[in-house]
Scaffold this active site. Structure first.
Site, PDB file in Angstrom:
ATOM      1  N   HIS A 239       0.824  -1.207   0.000  1.00  0.00           N
ATOM      2  CA  HIS A 239       0.000   0.000   0.000  1.00  0.00           C
ATOM      3  C   HIS A 239       0.861   1.262   0.000  1.00  0.00           C
ATOM      4  CE1 HIS A 239      -3.777  -2.259   1.640  1.00  0.00           C
ATOM      5  NE2 HIS A 239      -3.485  -2.561   0.398  1.00  0.00           N
TER       6      HIS A 239
HETATM    7  C1  LIG Z   1       0.002  -7.194  -5.013  1.00  0.00           C
HETATM    8  C2  LIG Z   1      -0.919  -6.068  -4.584  1.00  0.00           C
HETATM    9  C3  LIG Z   1      -2.123  -6.375  -3.981  1.00  0.00           C
HETATM   10  C4  LIG Z   1      -2.968  -5.339  -3.566  1.00  0.00           C
HETATM   11  N1  LIG Z   1      -4.172  -5.647  -3.002  1.00  0.00           N
HETATM   12  C5  LIG Z   1      -5.022  -4.669  -2.664  1.00  0.00           C
HETATM   13  C6  LIG Z   1      -6.312  -4.973  -2.141  1.00  0.00           C
HETATM   14  O1  LIG Z   1      -6.681  -6.135  -1.978  1.00  0.00           O
HETATM   15  N2  LIG Z   1      -7.131  -3.934  -1.817  1.00  0.00           N
HETATM   16  C7  LIG Z   1      -6.751  -2.629  -1.975  1.00  0.00           C
HETATM   17  O2  LIG Z   1      -7.544  -1.723  -1.658  1.00  0.00           O
HETATM   18  N3  LIG Z   1      -5.538  -2.323  -2.458  1.00  0.00           N
HETATM   19  C8  LIG Z   1      -4.669  -3.297  -2.817  1.00  0.00           C
HETATM   20  N4  LIG Z   1      -3.446  -2.996  -3.323  1.00  0.00           N
HETATM   21  C9  LIG Z   1      -3.077  -1.572  -3.420  1.00  0.00           C
HETATM   22  C10 LIG Z   1      -3.719  -0.884  -4.622  1.00  0.00           C
HETATM   23  O3  LIG Z   1      -3.669  -1.768  -5.738  1.00  0.00           O
HETATM   24  C11 LIG Z   1      -2.917   0.396  -4.924  1.00  0.00           C
HETATM   25  O4  LIG Z   1      -2.899   1.237  -3.774  1.00  0.00           O
HETATM   26  C12 LIG Z   1      -3.580   1.170  -6.060  1.00  0.00           C
HETATM   27  O5  LIG Z   1      -3.724   0.367  -7.203  1.00  0.00           O
HETATM   28  C13 LIG Z   1      -2.736   2.375  -6.380  1.00  0.00           C
HETATM   29  O6  LIG Z   1      -3.367   3.048  -7.447  1.00  0.00           O
HETATM   30  P1  LIG Z   1      -2.557   4.067  -8.331  1.00  0.00           P
HETATM   31  O7  LIG Z   1      -3.515   4.603  -9.332  1.00  0.00           O
HETATM   32  O8  LIG Z   1      -1.850   5.028  -7.433  1.00  0.00           O
HETATM   33  O9  LIG Z   1      -1.390   3.232  -9.033  1.00  0.00           O
HETATM   34  P2  LIG Z   1      -1.502   1.954  -9.992  1.00  0.00           P
HETATM   35  O10 LIG Z   1      -2.746   1.160  -9.738  1.00  0.00           O
HETATM   36  O11 LIG Z   1      -0.168   1.276  -9.873  1.00  0.00           O
HETATM   37  O12 LIG Z   1      -1.665   2.578 -11.431  1.00  0.00           O
HETATM   38  C14 LIG Z   1      -0.571   3.140 -12.131  1.00  0.00           C
HETATM   39  C15 LIG Z   1      -0.844   2.926 -13.611  1.00  0.00           C
HETATM   40  O13 LIG Z   1       0.066   3.714 -14.377  1.00  0.00           O
HETATM   41  C16 LIG Z   1       0.533   2.919 -15.440  1.00  0.00           C
HETATM   42  N5  LIG Z   1       1.812   3.489 -15.836  1.00  0.00           N
HETATM   43  C17 LIG Z   1       3.002   3.465 -15.195  1.00  0.00           C
HETATM   44  N6  LIG Z   1       3.936   4.127 -15.874  1.00  0.00           N
HETATM   45  C18 LIG Z   1       3.327   4.601 -16.971  1.00  0.00           C
HETATM   46  C19 LIG Z   1       3.764   5.377 -18.074  1.00  0.00           C
HETATM   47  N7  LIG Z   1       5.006   5.808 -18.199  1.00  0.00           N
HETATM   48  N8  LIG Z   1       2.872   5.702 -19.022  1.00  0.00           N
HETATM   49  C20 LIG Z   1       1.576   5.300 -18.933  1.00  0.00           C
HETATM   50  N9  LIG Z   1       1.100   4.555 -17.896  1.00  0.00           N
HETATM   51  C21 LIG Z   1       1.971   4.215 -16.943  1.00  0.00           C
HETATM   52  C22 LIG Z   1       0.645   1.520 -14.853  1.00  0.00           C
HETATM   53  O14 LIG Z   1       0.648   0.546 -15.862  1.00  0.00           O
HETATM   54  C23 LIG Z   1      -0.634   1.473 -14.019  1.00  0.00           C
HETATM   55  O15 LIG Z   1      -1.744   1.046 -14.767  1.00  0.00           O
HETATM   56  C24 LIG Z   1      -2.590  -3.996  -3.751  1.00  0.00           C
HETATM   57  C25 LIG Z   1      -1.366  -3.704  -4.383  1.00  0.00           C
HETATM   58  C26 LIG Z   1      -0.549  -4.732  -4.794  1.00  0.00           C
HETATM   59  C27 LIG Z   1       0.754  -4.399  -5.498  1.00  0.00           C
END
Ligand SMILES: Cc1cc2nc3c(=O)[nH]c(=O)nc-3n(C[C@H](O)[C@H](O)[C@H](O)COP(=O)(O)OP(=O)(O)OC[C@H]3O[C@@H](n4cnc5c(N)ncnc54)[C@H](O)[C@@H]3O)c2cc1C
Length: 128
Positions: free
Chosen positions: A64
């Site tokens: 997280h």
């Molecule tokens: C293994 C795992 C299990 C988890 N389980 C849970 C759970 O059960 N419940 C829960 O609430 N949370 C869970 N989490 C946490 C949750 O998934 C994250 O907090 C959340 O997804 C973060 O969202 P975000 O939008 O900040 O980043 P992300 O979801 O990481 O999104 C970032 C996006 O940007 C894209 N990206 C990166 N670089 C580039 C680029 N240069 N150009 C274009 N696109 C790009 C990536 O491909 C990705 O799609 C888990 C995380 C992990 C790793």
């Protein structure tokens, strides 16, 4: 890329973890749960330094990670209350990085809310 999570490097994080164990013990040892509880299995009868060692060995980040571009007004803040990056025109951040603190529950749902709010801010800015 290697990410060093530095778990429990801040003394407040350890205090929070200890307080979490204490709260759970209070619940587990409550009169209401007495009929269902035989004994405390983990961490068991540990306090002080022993409990700290247990926590340091047991803790995991649970994936997280957040707060690397936090919303706020202090010098460490990266975005304002409308997700706009300070000092950069036309740039918003809308993901887990803007959380000022880690949420008490899992981080995915707050990320959805952050995305929804970003959409509202952008629509409001361009809806004239
Ligand atoms: C293994 C795992 C299990 C988890 N389980 C849970 C759970 O059960 N419940 C829960 O609430 N949370 C869970 N989490 C946490 C949750 O998934 C994250 O907090 C959340 O997804 C973060 O969202 P975000 O939008 O900040 O980043 P992300 O979801 O990481 O999104 C970032 C996006 O940007 C894209 N990206 C990166 N670089 C580039 C680029 N240069 N150009 C274009 N696109 C790009 C990536 O491909 C990705 O799609 C888990 C995380 C992990 C790793």
């Amino acid at each position: 890329m290697l990410i060093e999570a530095n778990a429990l490097s801040d003394p407040d994080d350890l205090k929070t973890a200890i307080s979490c164990v204490e709260t759970l013990r209070e619940i587990g040892n409550s009169a209401e749960l007495r009929p269902f509880v035989a004994r405390e299995v983990m961490p068991g009868d540990l306090t002080g330094a022993e409990l700290e060692t247990y926590l340091r060995d047991a803790v995991t980040t649970y994936w997280h990670e957040c707060g690397t571009a936090k919303m706020g007004r202090d010098p460490m803040s990266v975005v304002d209350g409308h997700l706009k990056v300070y000092g950069v025109e036309g740039l918003r951040v809308a993901d887990a990085s803007i959380m000022p603190r880690i949420s008490t529950a899992n981080t995915m749902a707050p990320c959805v809310v952050i995305g929804e709010r970003a959409a509202q801010f952008i629509v409001a800015d361009h809806d004239s």
